[in-house]
Every structure is written in structure tokens, then in C-alpha cells.
Design an enzyme around this catalytic site. Structure first.
Site, mmCIF file in Angstrom:
data_model
loop_
_atom_site.group_PDB
_atom_site.id
_atom_site.type_symbol
_atom_site.label_atom_id
_atom_site.label_comp_id
_atom_site.label_asym_id
_atom_site.label_seq_id
_atom_site.Cartn_x
_atom_site.Cartn_y
_atom_site.Cartn_z
ATOM 1 N N GLU A 1 1.874 -4.390 23.029
ATOM 2 C CA GLU A 1 2.310 -3.094 23.391
ATOM 3 C C GLU A 1 1.234 -2.828 24.479
ATOM 4 O O GLU A 1 0.670 -3.057 24.506
ATOM 5 C CB GLU A 1 2.071 -1.733 21.639
ATOM 6 C CG GLU A 1 2.674 -2.462 20.761
ATOM 7 C CD GLU A 1 2.837 -1.371 19.607
ATOM 8 O OE1 GLU A 1 2.391 -0.445 20.787
ATOM 9 O OE2 GLU A 1 3.316 -1.820 18.732
ATOM 10 N N HIS B 1 7.532 1.844 19.441
ATOM 11 C CA HIS B 1 5.989 2.605 17.952
ATOM 12 C C HIS B 1 6.513 3.900 17.658
ATOM 13 O O HIS B 1 5.512 4.812 18.290
ATOM 14 C CB HIS B 1 4.740 2.311 18.860
ATOM 15 C CG HIS B 1 3.495 2.085 18.047
ATOM 16 N ND1 HIS B 1 3.024 1.124 17.213
ATOM 17 C CD2 HIS B 1 3.660 2.983 16.675
ATOM 18 C CE1 HIS B 1 1.598 1.405 16.706
ATOM 19 N NE2 HIS B 1 2.119 2.355 16.418
ATOM 20 N N GLY C 1 6.763 5.180 14.637
ATOM 21 C CA GLY C 1 7.150 5.298 13.178
ATOM 22 C C GLY C 1 6.022 6.798 12.652
ATOM 23 O O GLY C 1 6.911 7.498 11.754
ATOM 24 N N GLY D 1 1.081 -0.902 0.080
ATOM 25 C CA GLY D 1 -0.364 0.042 0.039
ATOM 26 C C GLY D 1 0.593 1.140 -0.079
ATOM 27 O O GLY D 1 1.968 1.313 -0.592
ATOM 28 N N ARG D 2 0.040 2.446 0.804
ATOM 29 C CA ARG D 2 1.285 3.580 0.681
ATOM 30 C C ARG D 2 2.786 3.397 1.383
ATOM 31 O O ARG D 2 3.145 3.887 0.731
ATOM 32 C CB ARG D 2 0.607 4.057 1.050
ATOM 33 C CG ARG D 2 -1.003 4.852 0.983
ATOM 34 C CD ARG D 2 -1.785 5.843 1.576
ATOM 35 N NE ARG D 2 -3.114 6.073 0.878
ATOM 36 C CZ ARG D 2 -3.920 5.374 1.758
ATOM 37 N NH1 ARG D 2 -3.551 4.356 2.402
ATOM 38 N NH2 ARG D 2 -4.994 5.628 1.796
ATOM 39 N N ILE D 3 2.750 2.869 2.420
ATOM 40 C CA ILE D 3 4.112 2.542 3.633
ATOM 41 C C ILE D 3 4.742 1.823 2.135
ATOM 42 O O ILE D 3 5.798 1.491 2.212
ATOM 43 C CB ILE D 3 3.352 2.369 4.741
ATOM 44 C CG1 ILE D 3 2.320 3.742 4.790
ATOM 45 C CG2 ILE D 3 4.999 2.037 5.436
ATOM 46 C CD1 ILE D 3 2.390 3.187 6.414
ATOM 47 N N ARG E 1 2.165 -3.832 12.205
ATOM 48 C CA ARG E 1 1.587 -3.948 13.362
ATOM 49 C C ARG E 1 2.016 -5.156 14.330
ATOM 50 O O ARG E 1 2.696 -6.462 13.093
ATOM 51 C CB ARG E 1 -0.003 -3.916 13.736
ATOM 52 C CG ARG E 1 -1.171 -3.086 13.658
ATOM 53 C CD ARG E 1 -0.897 -1.960 14.660
ATOM 54 N NE ARG E 1 -1.159 -1.409 14.597
ATOM 55 C CZ ARG E 1 -0.918 0.015 14.362
ATOM 56 N NH1 ARG E 1 0.379 0.383 13.766
ATOM 57 N NH2 ARG E 1 -1.837 1.545 14.614
HETATM 58 C C1 DGY Z 1 -0.708 4.452 12.852
HETATM 59 O O1 DGY Z 1 -1.101 5.464 12.707
HETATM 60 O O2 DGY Z 1 -2.100 3.253 12.689
HETATM 61 C C2 DGY Z 1 0.333 4.394 13.636
HETATM 62 O O3 DGY Z 1 0.412 3.293 13.795
HETATM 63 C C3 DGY Z 1 0.121 4.991 15.294
HETATM 64 O O4 DGY Z 1 -1.445 4.598 15.655
#
Ligand code: DGY
Length: 321
Positions: free
Chosen positions: A270, A288, A290, A157-159, A241
């Protein structure tokens, strides 16, 4: 226009809270404690909108107990695995998220973890700070080159695509597994090859990056059986995740060096991290981070604001999930 009443579950960046105060009757979480289900439900009494984050479990039980007037869950974050979307839909509650604005930040962190794990940066930092560095020598802390290596991206996807763009700059050979193949133009631009079969891709990669959302279908996508397909010199990075990887099985394989190294930003339970991972030199652990840039977090807040505004005006939600 009537100002919507918005229940916000966590402390947000000051400019975002200021903007919400301007536009809404916003109720903030001043001491920033992680709310229990009961506290979330109580905070929503009299509210039109709930603005939660990834730390809140908005399951069917919470959704059933929300007051009747609550008609929008405007999530501060792109991932929505903590929200029961079916339960929200059944109650006619819209759900929005914050896509696009954290794509580059998350991809940057994936590269940071990949490079740190491959080049032993954090391990070296620990050693240097520990006063254990005796000076340069030809066999000291040798890591792995990333250029020319085969990178397998899970979830394009985008990321995932933003990771591919960066990886191109580092001269990696890019492969991806995604439910559907990208359009030929995008595949060409990213110089990425589609692997329909995840198992085949895992078995032939030097570097692996997890970038798919966590859904019932991707929970433990990398289970023990799949982790055993990975080559012993390979490095795994996860900025998606924690639940997409069986964390205990991964920890066991990293400890035995059946997988060379990992760079992790997300964890299955987490904020708990598997105790074995905490002891391993071949793992880089980020808490976490990102989307954790000033720019990204303010832009995420603005997305939440825009979704609430659209909802209060009866307009289409820009980021409906
Ligand atoms: C997201 O935007 O899903 C990041 O992991 C922080 O919640």
C-alpha cells in the site's frame, strides 16, 4: 499532572485533535504528509509518546533512534504489523492499539465487498456510467447468490466473529480456520464450524474472508500453492492486511478466472496496487476503508487518548499489545 508531549504522525479527525490539545502537548502533522523514518524520529525529539498509524514503518531502526524519554507508542489503529514489537519491548517502550471500536465497521466493509463482488455491483456501476446499458435482459450481468453458500473465515478474532454474525443474517453456511478453536458457546452462537486444516477449508469454500492479523506466521498465508486449492467459482475478500495474500499470485489467478472474483480493501505494498488487479472487472478494490467511519475514527482517537492518559498516570494500559 504533567502534560505528556505527544508526536502524532498523521492528521486525525478534528474532535480527536481538539481532545488531544486539551489534554496533551500534542504535535500534529498539519499537512498530513506520510512521514519518513527520519521525520518520525525528528518529530519525537522531546516527546513522551508517539502516536503513529498504519502508514508509518516503526521498525527496529526507528525504535533504536527514538529519544530516551519516549516511553509509549500509542498506535491509532488495531493492526500493529508496522511496529517492531520485539524492538519496542527490548527498549522498554509500551505499545497500545485500538481494538473493538472498529470491529463492526470492518466487518460491514467485508460484507460490502463480498456482496459487491458476488453481485457485480461495481462492474455494473461502471457499465451504467459508461452509457453501455442497453436495458434489462435475462442473461445480463448475472452474478452469484450468497445465501446458502459456504463461507470460510480465516482468523476468528473479533472481526472474524463480526463477519460471521453478519453472514448468518445472509443465510451463509459458516466455517472458520483459527489457531485455536472457539469455546463451544461462541461456536454455537455463530453457527460456525472449526476447520483445523486451512488447506481443507480452502478447497471446499464458495466464499473466503481474510480476517487474521499479519504476523511473520501469516505473511503470504494464502500463497500460490494455497490459492490453487481454491475452487474456480470462489470469491475472496480481504479486509485484514494485504500481506496475508501473495498479491501477484492472486492477480494472476483472478485474471485467468482460476478464482472467480475478489473484494479487496488492503494491499501488500500500500498504497500501490498490483497493476493487473487494476485492469480486472472481477475485482472490487477499496482503498483501505475498513475503519473509515466518522464514528469509528473518533472512537479510535479516544482509545489513543485513554491509553496515553493511563500511561501518564502510571496505570495499566487498557490496550497494551
Ligand atoms: C487498523 O486499525 O488496523 C486499520 O487497518 C487502519 O489502520
Amino acid at each position: 499532572m504533567i502534560r505528556p508531549v505527544v508526536a502524532v504522525t498523521r492528521k486525525l479527525p478534528a474532535p480527536v485533535e481538539a481532545r488531544m490539545n486539551e489534554l496533551f502537548d500534542a504535535r500534529f502533522n498539519a499537512d498530513d504528509h506520510a512521514m519518513t523514518a527520519d521525520q518520525i524520529i525528528t518529530a519525537c525529539h522531546g516527546a513522551d509518546v508517539l502516536a503513529p498509524t498504519v502508514t508509518d514503518t516503526i521498525d527496529a531502526g526507528v525504535i533504536e533512534s527514538l529519544p530516551p524519554g519516549l516511553c509509549l507508542i500509542a498506535n491509532f489503529g488495531v493492526g500493529v504489523n508496522h511496529i517492531d514489537l520485539a524492538a519496542a519491548a527490548a527498549r522498554g517502550i509500551g505499545v497500545t492499539n485500538t481494538p473493538d471500536v472498529l470491529t463492526d465497521d470492518t466487518a460491514d466493509l467485508a460484507m460490502a465487498l463480498l456482496l459487491s463482488a458476488a453481485r457485480r455491483v461495481v462492474e455494473g456501476d461502471r457499465l451504467a456510467r459508461g452509457g453501455k446499458w442497453g436495458g434489462w435482459n435475462p442473461t445480463f450481468m448475472v452474478g452469484h447468490r450468497v445465501s446458502g453458500k459456504r463461507l470460510g473465515i480465516i482468523g476468528m478474532g473479533r472481526i472474524g466473529q463480526a463477519v460471521a454474525r453478519r453472514a448468518n443474517g445472509f443465510g451463509m453456511d459458516i466455517h472458520y480456520h483459527n489457531r485455536s478453536r472457539l469455546a463451544p458457546g461462541i461456536e454455537g452462537e455463530l453457527q460456525a464450524s472449526w476447520c483445523e486444516d486451512l488447506d481443507e477449508m480452502l478447497a471446499t469454500m464458495d466464499l473466503i474472508s481474510g480476517n487474521c492479523p499479519q504476523t511473520p506466521d501469516t505473511l503470504h498465508l494464502l500463497n500460490a500453492t494455497r490459492l490453487d486449492l481454491i475452487q474456480p467459482h470462489a470469491i475472496i475478500v480481504n479486509t485484514a492486511r494485504g500481506g496475508i495474500i501473495d498479491e501477484a499470485a492472486l492477480a494472476e489467478r483472478l485474471a485467468d478466472r482460476r478464482i472467480a472474483a475478489a473484494g479487496l480493501d488492503v494491499y501488500e505494498f500500500e498504497p500501490a496496487i498490483h497493476s493487473t488487479l487494476l485492469t480486472l472487472e472481477n475485482v472490487v478494490l477499496a482503498p483501505h476503508l475498513g475503519s473509515a467511519t466518522h464514528e469509528g475514527r473518533i472512537a479510535m482517537g479516544e482509545k489513543v487518548v485513554q491509553n496515553i492518559l493511563a500511561h501518564s498516570k502510571g496505570e495499566a494500559l487498557p490496550d497494551r499489545v
